[in-house]
Design a protein around this motif. Structure first.
Motif, mmCIF file in Angstrom:
data_model
loop_
_atom_site.group_PDB
_atom_site.id
_atom_site.type_symbol
_atom_site.label_atom_id
_atom_site.label_comp_id
_atom_site.label_asym_id
_atom_site.label_seq_id
_atom_site.Cartn_x
_atom_site.Cartn_y
_atom_site.Cartn_z
ATOM 1 N N LEU A 250 0.820 -1.211 0.000
ATOM 2 C CA LEU A 250 0.000 0.000 0.000
ATOM 3 C C LEU A 250 0.857 1.265 0.000
ATOM 4 C CD1 LEU A 250 -2.858 -0.992 2.495
ATOM 5 C CD2 LEU A 250 -2.970 -0.840 0.005
ATOM 6 N N VAL A 251 1.959 1.246 0.739
ATOM 7 C CA VAL A 251 2.850 2.407 0.757
ATOM 8 C C VAL A 251 3.370 2.701 -0.645
ATOM 9 C CG1 VAL A 251 5.134 3.186 1.524
ATOM 10 C CG2 VAL A 251 3.525 2.238 3.183
ATOM 11 N N ARG A 252 3.683 1.646 -1.401
ATOM 12 C CA ARG A 252 4.238 1.823 -2.746
ATOM 13 C C ARG A 252 3.204 2.276 -3.769
ATOM 14 N NH1 ARG A 252 7.794 -3.730 -3.261
ATOM 15 N NH2 ARG A 252 9.762 -2.929 -2.455
ATOM 16 N N SER A 253 1.917 1.950 -3.543
ATOM 17 C CA SER A 253 0.952 2.151 -4.619
ATOM 18 C C SER A 253 -0.274 2.971 -4.245
ATOM 19 C CB SER A 253 0.472 0.784 -5.130
ATOM 20 O OG SER A 253 -0.169 0.053 -4.083
ATOM 21 N N SER A 254 -0.568 3.118 -2.961
ATOM 22 C CA SER A 254 -1.815 3.760 -2.559
ATOM 23 C C SER A 254 -1.581 5.197 -2.104
ATOM 24 C CB SER A 254 -2.460 2.965 -1.409
ATOM 25 O OG SER A 254 -3.537 3.682 -0.846
ATOM 26 N N PRO A 255 -2.537 6.104 -2.375
ATOM 27 C CA PRO A 255 -2.416 7.484 -1.890
ATOM 28 C C PRO A 255 -2.902 7.659 -0.450
ATOM 29 C CG PRO A 255 -4.367 7.288 -3.237
ATOM 30 C CD PRO A 255 -3.688 5.942 -3.287
ATOM 31 N N LEU A 256 -3.295 6.573 0.214
ATOM 32 C CA LEU A 256 -3.729 6.678 1.603
ATOM 33 C C LEU A 256 -2.600 7.229 2.472
ATOM 34 C CD1 LEU A 256 -5.570 3.252 2.059
ATOM 35 C CD2 LEU A 256 -6.635 5.493 1.823
ATOM 36 N N ALA A 257 -2.965 7.975 3.514
ATOM 37 C CA ALA A 257 -1.978 8.462 4.468
ATOM 38 C C ALA A 257 -1.367 7.285 5.223
ATOM 39 C CB ALA A 257 -2.639 9.429 5.451
ATOM 40 N N ILE A 258 -0.162 7.492 5.783
ATOM 41 C CA ILE A 258 0.531 6.416 6.481
ATOM 42 C C ILE A 258 -0.315 5.873 7.633
ATOM 43 C CG2 ILE A 258 2.573 5.791 7.822
ATOM 44 C CD1 ILE A 258 3.131 6.215 4.878
ATOM 45 N N SER A 259 -0.971 6.755 8.359
ATOM 46 C CA SER A 259 -1.820 6.300 9.464
ATOM 47 C C SER A 259 -2.986 5.460 8.959
ATOM 48 C CB SER A 259 -2.346 7.496 10.259
ATOM 49 O OG SER A 259 -3.100 8.361 9.427
ATOM 50 N N GLU A 260 -3.534 5.816 7.793
ATOM 51 C CA GLU A 260 -4.622 5.033 7.197
ATOM 52 C C GLU A 260 -4.113 3.675 6.725
ATOM 53 O OE1 GLU A 260 -7.673 8.263 5.326
ATOM 54 O OE2 GLU A 260 -5.730 8.048 4.326
ATOM 55 N N ILE A 261 -2.906 3.643 6.178
ATOM 56 C CA ILE A 261 -2.320 2.373 5.753
ATOM 57 C C ILE A 261 -2.098 1.466 6.945
ATOM 58 C CG2 ILE A 261 -0.193 1.342 4.847
ATOM 59 C CD1 ILE A 261 -0.069 3.626 2.844
ATOM 60 N N ALA A 262 -1.652 2.030 8.058
ATOM 61 C CA ALA A 262 -1.460 1.233 9.267
ATOM 62 C C ALA A 262 -2.766 0.583 9.685
ATOM 63 C CB ALA A 262 -0.908 2.106 10.396
ATOM 64 N N GLY A 263 -3.862 1.365 9.693
ATOM 65 C CA GLY A 263 -5.159 0.807 10.061
ATOM 66 C C GLY A 263 -5.659 -0.203 9.052
ATOM 67 N N ALA A 264 -5.456 0.058 7.756
ATOM 68 C CA ALA A 264 -5.911 -0.858 6.717
ATOM 69 C C ALA A 264 -5.106 -2.147 6.689
ATOM 70 C CB ALA A 264 -5.824 -0.170 5.354
ATOM 71 N N SER A 265 -3.950 -2.160 7.328
ATOM 72 C CA SER A 265 -3.102 -3.355 7.362
ATOM 73 C C SER A 265 -3.256 -4.138 8.661
ATOM 74 C CB SER A 265 -1.633 -2.961 7.169
ATOM 75 O OG SER A 265 -1.460 -2.293 5.940
ATOM 76 N N GLY A 266 -4.072 -3.642 9.597
ATOM 77 C CA GLY A 266 -4.337 -4.392 10.813
ATOM 78 C C GLY A 266 -3.671 -3.868 12.056
ATOM 79 N N GLN A 279 11.942 -1.817 11.350
ATOM 80 C CA GLN A 279 12.706 -2.981 11.786
ATOM 81 C C GLN A 279 12.716 -4.068 10.721
ATOM 82 O OE1 GLN A 279 11.652 -4.545 15.722
ATOM 83 N NE2 GLN A 279 11.813 -6.621 14.921
ATOM 84 N N ARG A 280 11.583 -4.246 10.035
ATOM 85 C CA ARG A 280 11.465 -5.318 9.043
ATOM 86 C C ARG A 280 12.139 -4.966 7.722
ATOM 87 N NH1 ARG A 280 11.828 -8.051 5.582
ATOM 88 N NH2 ARG A 280 10.507 -9.723 4.759
ATOM 89 N N PHE A 281 11.961 -3.732 7.231
ATOM 90 C CA PHE A 281 12.429 -3.377 5.892
ATOM 91 C C PHE A 281 13.640 -2.444 5.890
ATOM 92 C CE2 PHE A 281 7.759 -4.087 5.382
ATOM 93 C CZ PHE A 281 7.856 -5.273 4.685
ATOM 94 N N GLY A 282 14.064 -1.976 7.060
ATOM 95 C CA GLY A 282 15.235 -1.121 7.127
ATOM 96 C C GLY A 282 15.017 0.288 6.628
ATOM 97 N N ILE A 283 13.780 0.696 6.473
ATOM 98 C CA ILE A 283 13.442 2.027 5.987
ATOM 99 C C ILE A 283 12.072 2.383 6.517
ATOM 100 C CG2 ILE A 283 12.398 1.150 3.847
ATOM 101 C CD1 ILE A 283 13.456 3.616 2.410
ATOM 102 N N SER A 284 11.825 3.640 6.784
ATOM 103 C CA SER A 284 10.512 4.038 7.285
ATOM 104 C C SER A 284 9.490 4.017 6.160
ATOM 105 C CB SER A 284 10.578 5.433 7.902
ATOM 106 O OG SER A 284 10.794 6.412 6.893
ATOM 107 N N ALA A 285 8.221 3.944 6.527
ATOM 108 C CA ALA A 285 7.161 3.931 5.524
ATOM 109 C C ALA A 285 7.158 5.234 4.715
ATOM 110 C CB ALA A 285 5.810 3.718 6.203
ATOM 111 N N ALA A 286 7.384 6.357 5.394
ATOM 112 C CA ALA A 286 7.395 7.640 4.692
ATOM 113 C C ALA A 286 8.555 7.725 3.698
ATOM 114 C CB ALA A 286 7.481 8.782 5.704
ATOM 115 N N ALA A 287 9.737 7.238 4.092
ATOM 116 C CA ALA A 287 10.892 7.270 3.196
ATOM 117 C C ALA A 287 10.679 6.341 1.997
ATOM 118 C CB ALA A 287 12.150 6.873 3.962
ATOM 119 N N LEU A 288 10.072 5.187 2.234
ATOM 120 C CA LEU A 288 9.790 4.269 1.125
ATOM 121 C C LEU A 288 8.808 4.898 0.157
ATOM 122 C CD1 LEU A 288 10.197 1.447 -0.104
ATOM 123 C CD2 LEU A 288 8.261 0.657 1.266
#
Length: 330
Positions: A250-266, A279-288
């Motif tokens: 979703l971070v790579r393809s969706s225009p949802l805000a990061i907080s919305e992506i967090a909720g949409a991902s569980g 911790q998992r990807f070595g980069i923050s969601a915003a930077a990605l």
């Protein structure tokens, strides 16, 4: 055996019916269905299971009262005797391989491998690497261009050979299952796979251990113990991994805000999500997101239902170091 090619375009629907209807249509042969364009729909309920692989756009799978989406970079092997319907989203391009149990047995033996449990592939989610998707495109072109039986058969053999390789580790997992006989261990593995697939398709929803244990016909304690023994991680760790993979897509393809992506991902907790993601990807969601040039919404946009937030459960414990990390990029 023969490979029978079918095409679906822009709103077309192919209803294969149940076991008897599928047997009348293709006998013990294998059916390769290529779907393209919005609304192309395939409904199947045969006894041998199906392979689903989107190559462009999303493929929506409806099973009973629920459903889920498969995206490029993912491959799904559905369970035998499972009645489901697949529909392409937008300008989707996808391929499905369908056969009865005898047809799968012959196709897999021809492709150069045998799998346990027989007679077909194990229901599972896999990462579809670029090499595998290129093999799938060979089959798609052979079906669309009607190149003849030889080209289609060769393409399907190579594609099935790659999928057999994806499931090569399942033999060792079956040996780690509890049970005194091979048949008992195979049965346990299929029950655990059913739960694992459920977590993969509904990772953004609230799933608790007692509910998952009931699906596997285990008590909660025995379920956690068996799951960890077979897969090398706890059910919670696997669920967190699937949520993080969903969030990355979703971070790579969706225009949802990061907080919305967090909720949409569980994830209910934005801070926990940010910590686990880095911790998992070595980069923050915003930077990605900045790397992929995806901006947040500047105007109202119609989103897929799969992107919208749903009821979620907090995932604050840290993910363990053995979580899966299969890439899904071309």
């Amino acid at each position: 055996m023969r490979i029978i090619g079918e095409t679906l375009r822009y709103g077309a629907r192919l209803e294969l019916g149940g076991t008897d209807a599928l047997r009348q249509r293709c006998g013990d042969n294998l059916l390769a269905v290529v779907g393209g364009g919005r609304g192309a729909t395939l409904a199947s309920g045969g006894d041998g299971g199906c392979i689903w692989l989107p190559l462009r756009g999303k493929l929506r799978i409806n099973v009973g009262d629920g459903g889920f989406a498969i995206e490029p970079g993912q491959l799904f092997v559905s369970e035998p005797d499972q009645r489901l319907q697949a529909t392409g989203r937008g300008a989707a391009l996808w391929i499905a391989l369908i056969a009865q149990r005898p047809g799968w047995r012959r196709a897999l033996m021809r492709a150069g491998g045998t799998l346990a449990p027989e007679p077909g592939l194990v229901p599972a989610w896999h990462a579809a690497q670029p090499a595998l998707r290129r093999l799938a495109m060979r089959v798609v072109r052979a079906v669309l261009q009607q190149r003849g039986d030889y080209a289609l058969q060769g393409g399907v053999d190579d594609l099935l050979g790659s999928i057999i390789d994806l499931q090569a580790d399942f033999g060792d997992m079956i040996e780690r299952c509890p049970g005194r006989t091979l048949a008992q261990r195979q049965n346990v593995f299929l029950r655990l796979q059913r739960v694992r697939n459920l977590m993969a398709t509904r990772c953004e929803q609230e799933l608790d251990i007692p509910e998952l244990a009931r699906v596997a016909s285990y008590s909660p304690w025995h379920f956690i113990r068996a799951f960890h023994a077979v897969y090398g991680e706890t059910p919670h760790a696997y669920l967190v991994e699937r949520r993080l993979e969903r969030a990355r897509r979703l971070v790579r393809s969706s225009p949802l805000a990061i907080s919305e992506i967090a909720g949409a991902s569980g994830f209910e907790n934005r801070c926990a999500f940010s910590r686990l993601f880095k911790q998992r990807f070595g980069i923050s969601a915003a930077a990605l997101r900045r790397e992929h040039g995806v901006g947040t919404r500047s105007r109202r946009r119609r989103c897929d239902a799969d992107e919208l937030p749903r009821l979620a459960v907090s995932a604050t414990p840290p993910a363990n170091s053995r979580q899966l990390g299969a890439p899904t990029d071309f």
